[in-house]
Design an enzyme around this catalytic site. Structure first.
Site, PDB file in Angstrom:
ATOM      1  N   LYS A 114       0.827  -1.210   0.000  1.00  0.00           N
ATOM      2  CA  LYS A 114       0.000   0.000   0.000  1.00  0.00           C
ATOM      3  C   LYS A 114       0.862   1.260   0.000  1.00  0.00           C
ATOM      4  CE  LYS A 114      -4.279  -2.000   1.337  1.00  0.00           C
ATOM      5  NZ  LYS A 114      -5.243  -2.372   2.335  1.00  0.00           N
ATOM      6  N   LYS A 194      -7.168 -11.303 -10.453  1.00  0.00           N
ATOM      7  CA  LYS A 194      -8.276 -11.582  -9.550  1.00  0.00           C
ATOM      8  C   LYS A 194      -9.401 -10.573  -9.834  1.00  0.00           C
ATOM      9  CE  LYS A 194      -8.798 -12.128  -4.586  1.00  0.00           C
ATOM     10  NZ  LYS A 194      -8.159 -12.064  -3.283  1.00  0.00           N
ATOM     11  N   LYS A 197     -13.001  -4.645  -8.461  1.00  0.00           N
ATOM     12  CA  LYS A 197     -13.687  -3.441  -8.917  1.00  0.00           C
ATOM     13  C   LYS A 197     -12.682  -2.427  -9.480  1.00  0.00           C
ATOM     14  CE  LYS A 197     -17.194  -0.348  -7.110  1.00  0.00           C
ATOM     15  NZ  LYS A 197     -18.091  -0.091  -5.988  1.00  0.00           N
TER      16      LYS A 197
END
Ligand code: SF4
Length: 331
Positions: A114, A194, A197
């Site tokens: 991240k 995978k 969204k």
């Protein structure tokens, strides 16, 4: 009444859930209600550890909750609530933060990922994510957490923090263990990544039948199958994988007809879209019905938060006492 133990799961509030969420997690959450006392939380605070739009967050929490209820989470026997409605979790996270070495947190792979993804959003909340996750779980003394293999390191960290607390202040928390799912990793319409969204390779559960057909038609199939008469390789085709979930009784036929070029990809995709629409029809009907009853959904969440706070309150009284914090005066 305790069944085989208590399960906790947090669901990030990314809005409308997709097929990957459904097959990979939500179906399992529904099934676990049979055997366990389940506590499911729409984790809005976790959701804001990465950049977010305040205007969209509330809507996304709502959409997530509607999807969970429509999928079969039963509020009569399962506690379903919004994370921020049980503020005890923030207190517990802060207190656990006092006994969690920083090095444990900065070595977490997802933290490093991240940091790479959002270099301008490396904050205290992000590094503390696993502590908040631990607090979510142990606040309810949950013993099982349904996770995929990829989340095992987070759970190991939660166990380490719980163990440390127990060592320092006496036996308080059971160690939470993974309830591994056999759910498949669902690839997206690109057939490579995978389903997600953010990659726009997904199909929303709540999509209309027409939208579903439209999305499925964009799915990448066997790249070697450039003409209708060239036999395909179902084993490298994600449409074929998805047939296992939505048309299980057709899988052999699909395989045979694909490898002998008796079927084209368009017709194969149409059949898949029909299967998805058939399987999701009851879900979509329930969801539409729930969307028309906002008062009921609000009641479910209020009741869930109230039931969660009873357990949370007991745990926090024990935690404060064991850590030596003075009881509130005047009570
Ligand atoms: Fe995939 Fe079906 Fe096309 Fe075969 S016929 S490559 S299984 S979409």
């Amino acid at each position: 009444m305790t069944k085989r133990g208590r399960v906790f799961a947090g669901i990030r509030c990314t809005g409308r859930q997709h097929l990957g969420n459904y097959l990979g997690a939500i179906q399992n959450f529904v099934a676990l209600q049979e055997e366990y006392d389940c506590v499911y939380s729409a984790v809005d605070i976790h959701t804001i550890t990465t950049p977010w739009e305040p205007g969209e967050l509330r809507e996304n929490v709502w959409e997530t909750v509607l999807d969970l209820l429509a999928a079969g989470i039963e509020p009569e026997r399962t506690i379903l609530y919004v994370q921020s409605h049980v503020p005890e979790v923030l207190e517990l996270a802060m207190l656990l933060g006092m006994i969690t070495p920083l090095g444990w947190l900065t070595r977490v792979t997802t933290f490093k990922d991240k940091v790479r993804l959002h270099p301008d959003h490396v904050n205290y909340g992000l590094v503390g994510y696993p502590v908040l996750m631990t607090a979510d779980i142990i606040l309810y003394k949950a013993t099982r957490v349904p996770v995929g293999e990829d989340q095992q390191p987070h759970l190991e960290l939660a166990r380490e923090i719980a163990r440390r607390f127990n060592r320092l202040f006496g036996e308080t928390f059971p160690e939470p263990h993974a309830k591994l799912t056999e759910a498949p990793v669902v690839l997206g319409l690109d057939g490579v990544n995978k389903m997600s969204k953010s990659l726009d390779n997904h199909i929303e559960l709540v999509a209309t039948p027409e939208e579903t057909v439209e999305r499925v038609m964009t799915a990448v199939t066997d790249p070697q199958r450039t003409h209708r008469h060239i036999p395909g390789r179902p084993e490298v085709c994600n449409v074929y994988s998805l047939h296992h979930q939505f048309n299980p009784d057709q899988v052999e036929v699909v395989y045979e007809e694909c490898t002998t070029a008796k079927r084209g990809c368009v017709e194969c995709k149409q059949q898949l879209a029909d299967g998805i629409n058939r399987v999701l029809a009851p879900f979509r009907e329930r969801r539409q019905e729930l969307a028309g009853r906002p008062n009921y959904v609000e009641e479910v969440l209020a009741d869930g938060a109230a039931r969660a706070r009873v357990i949370a309150g007991e745990t926090m009284a024990e935690v404060r006492d064991k850590m030596g914090l003075p009881a509130a005066y005047g009570h």
